[in-house]
Write an enzyme that holds these catalytic residues in place. Structure first.
Site, PDB file in Angstrom:
ATOM      1  N   GLU A  76       0.802  -1.221  -0.104  1.00 53.31           N
ATOM      2  CA  GLU A  76      -0.315  -0.251  -0.144  1.00 53.31           C
ATOM      3  C   GLU A  76       0.566   1.297   0.118  1.00 53.31           C
ATOM      4  OE1 GLU A  76      -2.894   0.336   3.089  1.00 53.31           O
ATOM      5  OE2 GLU A  76      -3.897   1.891   2.290  1.00 53.31           O
ATOM      6  N   GLY A 124      -8.572   5.157   6.831  1.00 52.96           N
ATOM      7  CA  GLY A 124      -9.154   5.078   8.445  1.00 52.96           C
ATOM      8  C   GLY A 124      -8.518   4.423   9.036  1.00 52.96           C
ATOM      9  N   ALA A 125      -8.127   3.606   8.499  1.00 55.61           N
ATOM     10  CA  ALA A 125      -7.907   2.545   9.407  1.00 55.61           C
ATOM     11  C   ALA A 125      -6.001   2.199   9.634  1.00 55.61           C
ATOM     12  CB  ALA A 125      -8.586   1.014   9.431  1.00 55.61           C
ATOM     13  N   SER A 126      -5.734   2.588   8.807  1.00 57.80           N
ATOM     14  CA  SER A 126      -3.869   2.848   8.615  1.00 57.80           C
ATOM     15  C   SER A 126      -3.772   3.953   8.228  1.00 57.80           C
ATOM     16  CB  SER A 126      -3.401   1.261   8.699  1.00 57.80           C
ATOM     17  OG  SER A 126      -3.375   1.137   6.570  1.00 57.80           O
ATOM     18  N   THR A 127      -1.732   4.207   8.281  1.00 55.76           N
ATOM     19  CA  THR A 127      -1.216   5.453   7.882  1.00 55.76           C
ATOM     20  C   THR A 127       0.303   4.784   7.572  1.00 55.76           C
ATOM     21  OG1 THR A 127      -0.518   7.679   7.929  1.00 55.76           O
ATOM     22  CG2 THR A 127       0.099   5.785   9.802  1.00 55.76           C
ATOM     23  N   GLN A 128       0.237   5.292   6.190  1.00 53.25           N
ATOM     24  CA  GLN A 128       1.361   5.290   5.467  1.00 53.25           C
ATOM     25  C   GLN A 128       2.374   5.727   5.027  1.00 53.25           C
ATOM     26  OE1 GLN A 128      -1.307   2.475   5.317  1.00 53.25           O
ATOM     27  NE2 GLN A 128      -1.102   3.890   4.229  1.00 53.25           N
TER      28      GLN A 128
HETATM   29  N1  CDP Z   1     -14.250  13.242   1.681  1.00 55.04           N
HETATM   30  C1  CDP Z   1     -13.908  12.187   2.038  1.00 55.04           C
HETATM   31  C2  CDP Z   1     -13.423  11.459   1.902  1.00 55.04           C
HETATM   32  C3  CDP Z   1     -12.818  10.125   3.258  1.00 55.04           C
HETATM   33  N2  CDP Z   1     -12.210  10.138   4.178  1.00 55.04           N
HETATM   34  C4  CDP Z   1     -11.363   9.850   5.346  1.00 55.04           C
HETATM   35  O1  CDP Z   1     -10.141   9.875   4.121  1.00 55.04           O
HETATM   36  C5  CDP Z   1     -10.706   7.817   5.213  1.00 55.04           C
HETATM   37  C6  CDP Z   1      -9.642   7.224   3.593  1.00 55.04           C
HETATM   38  O2  CDP Z   1      -9.773   5.815   4.724  1.00 55.04           O
HETATM   39  P1  CDP Z   1     -10.162   4.601   3.657  1.00 55.04           P
HETATM   40  O3  CDP Z   1     -11.079   3.950   3.624  1.00 55.04           O
HETATM   41  O4  CDP Z   1      -9.360   4.506   3.044  1.00 55.04           O
HETATM   42  O5  CDP Z   1      -9.158   3.729   4.813  1.00 55.04           O
HETATM   43  P2  CDP Z   1      -8.270   2.546   4.816  1.00 55.04           P
HETATM   44  O6  CDP Z   1      -8.030   1.723   4.532  1.00 55.04           O
HETATM   45  O7  CDP Z   1      -6.863   3.132   3.654  1.00 55.04           O
HETATM   46  O8  CDP Z   1      -7.059   3.226   6.131  1.00 55.04           O
HETATM   47  C7  CDP Z   1     -11.380   7.856   6.387  1.00 55.04           C
HETATM   48  O9  CDP Z   1     -11.111   8.247   7.135  1.00 55.04           O
HETATM   49  C8  CDP Z   1     -12.664   8.344   5.550  1.00 55.04           C
HETATM   50  O10 CDP Z   1     -13.433   9.330   6.709  1.00 55.04           O
HETATM   51  C9  CDP Z   1     -12.554  12.423   4.073  1.00 55.04           C
HETATM   52  O11 CDP Z   1     -11.653  12.528   5.497  1.00 55.04           O
HETATM   53  N3  CDP Z   1     -13.318  12.581   3.102  1.00 55.04           N
HETATM   54 CA    CA Z   2      -6.963   4.635   1.380  1.00 56.89          CA
END
Ligand code: CDP
Ligand code: CA
EC number: 3.6.1.5
Length: 498
Positions: free
Chosen positions: A175, A204-208
């Site tokens: 990722e 939302g759940a991880s950061t890179q």
């Molecule tokens: N318009 C948006 C779209 C996404 N987001 C946030 O961006 C993050 C996207 O994370 P993700 O669904 O890709 O999660 P991971 O699987 O990458 O950790 C989430 O925390 C969403 O709430 C946001 O703040 N504003």
């Molecule tokens: Ca993501």
């Protein structure tokens, strides 16, 4: 002499009709030469290939369609995002108790993809689904539920004519590394062998975090190292993915440490004064990031109340990072090796969404000023915030003070960005029309679209070749006209005599 003259006068070259025919044939030949030369080398701009990637994130799924010119050797033409579609509803990991709904949720965007990709290209268009930290957590927590979600998703995707290439969980390393490839590919840094840009991705759940460091050879912590050979250049990339440190899970970690004793009221400095909401303990602890910390004998609910204080919020957030141990020469946090950050960085996904909402994407502003602005924002009353942003969903609106504070804390305390290196971060959503994120890099890799060696550059670019052919044709035409001029004047004299 007279015999010679007789011969000349009888020569077929000397009749006016022949001269006119030769002139016309010559002109046609030159025009044909130019036309053929130009057409043969004209790029067949109408022919494209397509690829589709579904980013199954923890909070939502998004579909991206990519397009590239088909005529380039080994598909080395430029790849661009032509369309994206946001899947309605939550991420696929939220369908653990109803897996088939995870598949169903994708169909609207898939129908859109059917419309966007030309019909005759469907069979040859590869379709990938990559899942990230939400599914990593579900897989840790309940691997059979995660398998069922994948089964449902695969079944749904196979209903379409595209060439489905599989659905899988990306490792944190992949990722991070593919996010870095995307950013540098779109910026044309790889082909040209320029200094690369680091990549910061907040989910939302991880950061890179991924970047090339000149004083890091990968030996100190091999699991944080990814090597690439791209366009004839070797890259030794440092990358790390922190599971549970995406902004939604980090909020759980921060709240969980304030609820250790199971209080009924939590006064939270990361939420605005005037904000108050009854929340379930069960919901807060429903994640493997925090489940082991659930206080014993806690009541069912707690009252989550804001106090709106940036400084105190930052103190709370700092406590979710462990700085006490490091077996390497230097660490970011939680004992993870990290060389000093180096060079420019692109920060995307939630980094961009949050900082854009807070009007804090200008990194030429001193860090102290950014903190001052966030201090003011966090101290604003909840009633004022809701009045100013009545179109934004309350759940998201309530979390921006926390999210902004988390971003600054993660960057400065976690990754050790200084006020100077912070100014080299750019908050980005897209580069040249394509979203920054891991999806493009993932597809480029799986379709072998970035060659290891630099392609042989043509001796001349297309425009140069056409110019040379045109100039040659014009010169040929001039020479031709000059050569038939004496014949023409003789011919007209003859006509005059006749
Ligand atoms: N318009 C948006 C779209 C996404 N987001 C946030 O961006 C993050 C996207 O994370 P993700 O669904 O890709 O999660 P991971 O699987 O990458 O950790 C989430 O925390 C969403 O709430 C946001 O703040 N504003
Ligand atoms: Ca993501």
């Amino acid at each position: 002499m007279s015999a010679q003259r007789d011969m000349k006068e009888k020569s077929p070259w000397r009749t006016p009709v022949t001269i006119i025919i030769i002139t016309v044939i010559g002109v046609i030949a030159i025009v044909a030469l130019v036309t053929v030369a130009v057409l043969q080398n004209k790029p067949l701009s109408q022919k494209y290939k397509y690829g589709i990637v579904l980013d199954a994130g923890s909070s939502h799924t998004a579909l991206y369609i990519y397009e590239w010119p088909a005529e380039k050797d080994n598909n080395t033409g430029r790849v661009e995002q032509t369309h994206s579609c946001k899947v309605q509803g939550p991420g696929i990991s939220a369908y653990a108790s109803d897996p088939w709904k995870a598949g169903e949720s994708l169909t609207d965007c898939m129908h859109e993809a059917q419309q966007k990709v030309p019909r005759n290209k469907h069979e040859e268009t590869p379709l990938y689904l990559g899942a990230t930290a939400g599914m990593r957590l579900l897989n840790m927590e309940n691997s059979s539920a995660s398998d069922q979600v994948f089964q449902a998703v695969e079944e749904a995707l196979r209903q379409f004519q595209f060439s489905f290439q599989g659905a899988r969980i990306l490792s944190g390393q992949e990722e991070g590394a593919f996010g870095w490839v995307t950013v540098n590919y779109l910026d044309d840094r790889l082909k040209q062998g320029l200094e690369t840009t680091g990549a910061l991705d907040l989910g939302g759940a991880s950061t890179q975090i991924s970047f090339v460091s000149s004083n890091y050879d990968g030996s100190e912590s091999p699991k944080n190292s990814v090597t690439f050979r791209l366009y004839g250049n070797d890259y030794n990339l440092y990358t790390h993915s922190f599971l549970c440190y995406g902004k939604d899970q980090a909020l759980r970690l921060t709240l969980a440490q304030q609820t250790l004793s199971g209080p009924v009221i939590i006064s939270d400095p990361c939420f605005h004064k005037g904000y108050t909401k009854i929340k379930n303990y069960a919901d807060l602890y429903d994640s493997p990031c925090v489940s082991h910390r659930k206080p014993q004998g806690a009541p069912a609910t707690f009252n989550h109340t804001g106090t709106g204080n940036f400084q105190q919020c930052q103190e709370q957030i700092k406590r979710i990072f462990n700085f006490t141990y490091c077996k390497y020469s230097r660490c970011s946090f939680n004992g993870i090796f990290q060389p000093l950050v180096q060079g420019p960085f692109g920060a995307f996904s939630a980094y961009y969404f949050v900082m854009d909402f807070l009007n804090l994407t200008d990194t030429s502003e001193p860090l102290t000023e950014v903190k001052d602005k966030l201090t003011k924002y966090c101290a604003t009353l909840w009633s004022e915030i809701t009045a100013q942003h009545h179109t934004v969903k309350e759940k998201y609106l309530a979390e921006y003070c926390f999210a902004g504070t988390y971003i600054l804390t993660l960057l400065t305390e976690g990754y050790n960005f200084t006020s100077e290196s912070y100014s080299k971060i750019k908050y980005i959503k897209q580069i040249k029309g394509s979203d920054a994120g891991w999806t493009l890099g993932y597809m480029l890799n799986l379709t072998n679209m970035i060659p290891a060696e630099a392609p042989d550059s043509p001796p001349l670019p297309h425009a140069g070749y056409v110019s040379i052919v045109t100039i040659m044709a014009i010169l040929l035409f001039i020479v031709f006209i000059l050569s038939i001029r004496p014949l023409w004047s003789r011919c007209s004299k003859q006509l005059h005599i006749v």
